[in-house]
Design an enzyme around this catalytic site. Structure first.
Site, short mmCIF file in Angstrom:
data_model
loop_
_atom_site.label_atom_id
_atom_site.label_comp_id
_atom_site.label_asym_id
_atom_site.label_seq_id
_atom_site.Cartn_x
_atom_site.Cartn_y
_atom_site.Cartn_z
N LYS A 1 -4.20 67.82 112.86
CA LYS A 1 -2.76 67.85 112.60
C LYS A 1 -2.01 68.18 113.89
O LYS A 1 -1.00 67.56 114.21
CB LYS A 1 -2.44 68.88 111.51
CG LYS A 1 -2.86 68.41 110.11
CD LYS A 1 -2.83 69.53 109.08
CE LYS A 1 -3.40 69.03 107.76
NZ LYS A 1 -3.59 70.07 106.75
N ASP B 1 4.37 70.62 103.10
CA ASP B 1 3.29 70.20 102.21
C ASP B 1 3.81 69.89 100.80
O ASP B 1 3.05 69.43 99.95
CB ASP B 1 2.24 71.32 102.09
CG ASP B 1 1.02 71.04 102.96
OD1 ASP B 1 0.74 69.85 103.20
OD2 ASP B 1 0.36 72.00 103.37
N GLN C 1 -2.78 76.27 105.68
CA GLN C 1 -3.97 75.49 105.31
C GLN C 1 -4.64 76.13 104.09
O GLN C 1 -4.90 77.33 104.06
CB GLN C 1 -4.92 75.41 106.50
CG GLN C 1 -6.14 74.54 106.29
CD GLN C 1 -5.81 73.06 106.09
OE1 GLN C 1 -4.85 72.55 106.65
NE2 GLN C 1 -6.59 72.38 105.29
#
Ligand code: GUN
Length: 298
Positions: free
Chosen positions: A54, A121, A98
């Site tokens: 990422k 997200d 994460q």
């Protein structure tokens, strides 16, 4: 029928180029460099690889990014404090925590602590709620990427029978919500299968588009797929392979060899959905930077 391979790597490259041009425009017009903060708790090797990829992608498109690494025994309050600090840090327009988090940390509470305007997200209940209502600003990267794979390869979901296997908060549920919306790139009839589904093969055989996010190799075999279906494989599973230097290889949830003889199109693993997840995270970070400049539309 031999399936067309839906190349996520090539499409992700195309989208990253679009993002790079958006980033350059935002920098030039507003003097703002879109920034992404990644929070990585613990030392799970797969999570570390995701986060590294990422960050690399951010660098490539001219975004600012930083990873905040925290030890596996971090307390809930320590992770919460990190997110709160990032909420207040104007260098970061997007925050990615994460998942999964170590078990001593309350994942829902951490997700709810992310500023919804920085939730790239799309997992904060505010953003999930907007998706439910069909007016999302941030859609989780994997389902958003799958929608792009479908639309940009000419597989418009409108009117199609879509079957989603899996009901996770980050893939299955938002995928179903996204494709059942009214409007472009959606308008499908969606069925969701999960561990409580009794007759899964019967249901998957009805699918014009089959999205599989189960997390088990070979969970979908050729007899479960309709002739000519479009098959999207979200799985990333490690299976032992002594012929490989690292001792394993990556496979999806679909029996690729057999199913690609029956499907009209299929995503490979690796090189299918994975790169698209990251590309859409970058798209969401551009959206977050624009929201920080202009506010939300409604
Ligand atoms: N873990 C696996 N996939 C994802 C993802 O897309 N976002 C986050 N935050 N964690 C993940």
């Amino acid at each position: 029928m031999t399936a067309k391979i839906l190349d996520g790597q090539a499409l992700a490259k195309e989208i990253r180029a679009e993002v790079a041009s958006d980033v350059a425009e935002i920098v030039q017009k507003h003097g703002v460099t879109p920034g992404l903060a990644a929070v990585l708790v613990g030392d799970d090797p797969a999570s570390a690889i995701y986060v590294r990829n990422k960050r690399r992608a951010c660098d490539e498109v001219g975004m600012f990014s930083e990873t905040f690494e925290m030890p596996a025994d971090s307390t809930h309050d320590q992770v919460l404090a990190c997110v709160q600090k990032l909420n207040a840090d104007s260098r970061f327009h997007g925050i990615l925590v994460q998942l999964p988090l170590p078990s001593q940390i309350n994942e829902h509470s951490i997700i709810e602590s992310i500023d919804p305007n920085k939730d790239v997200d799309g997992i904060h209940p505010f953003n999930v709620g907007k998706l439910v209502q069909g007016r999302p600003d941030f859609v989780s990267g994997t389902p958003a990427g799958i929608q792009q794979i479908l639309v940009r390869n000419g597989h418009d979901p409108a009117g199609a029978n879509v079957v989603v296997c899996g009901r996770s908060d980050i893939v299955g549920k938002p995928m179903a919500l996204l494709l059942m919306q009214r409007g472009k790139g959606a308008n499908a009839t969606v069925t969701v299968c999960h561990t409580g589904t009794k007759n899964m093969a019967e249901i998957t055989r009805q699918a014009d588009i089959l999205v599989v996010a189960i997390g088990r190799p070979n969970a979908i075999t050729a007899d479960m797929v309709k002739e000519g279906a479009v098959v999207i494989d979200v799985g990333i599973n490690r299976v032992d392979d002594a012929s490989r230097k690292r001792g394993y290889r990556l496979v999806g949830d679909v029996d690729f060899e057999a199913v690609s003889e029956k499907a009209s199109a299929i995503t490979p693993v690796p090189g299918g959905v994975g790169p698209m997840t990251i590309a859409m995270l970058l798209v969401n970070t551009v959206t977050a930077a624009r929201i920080s400049i202009h506010g939300r539309e409604s």
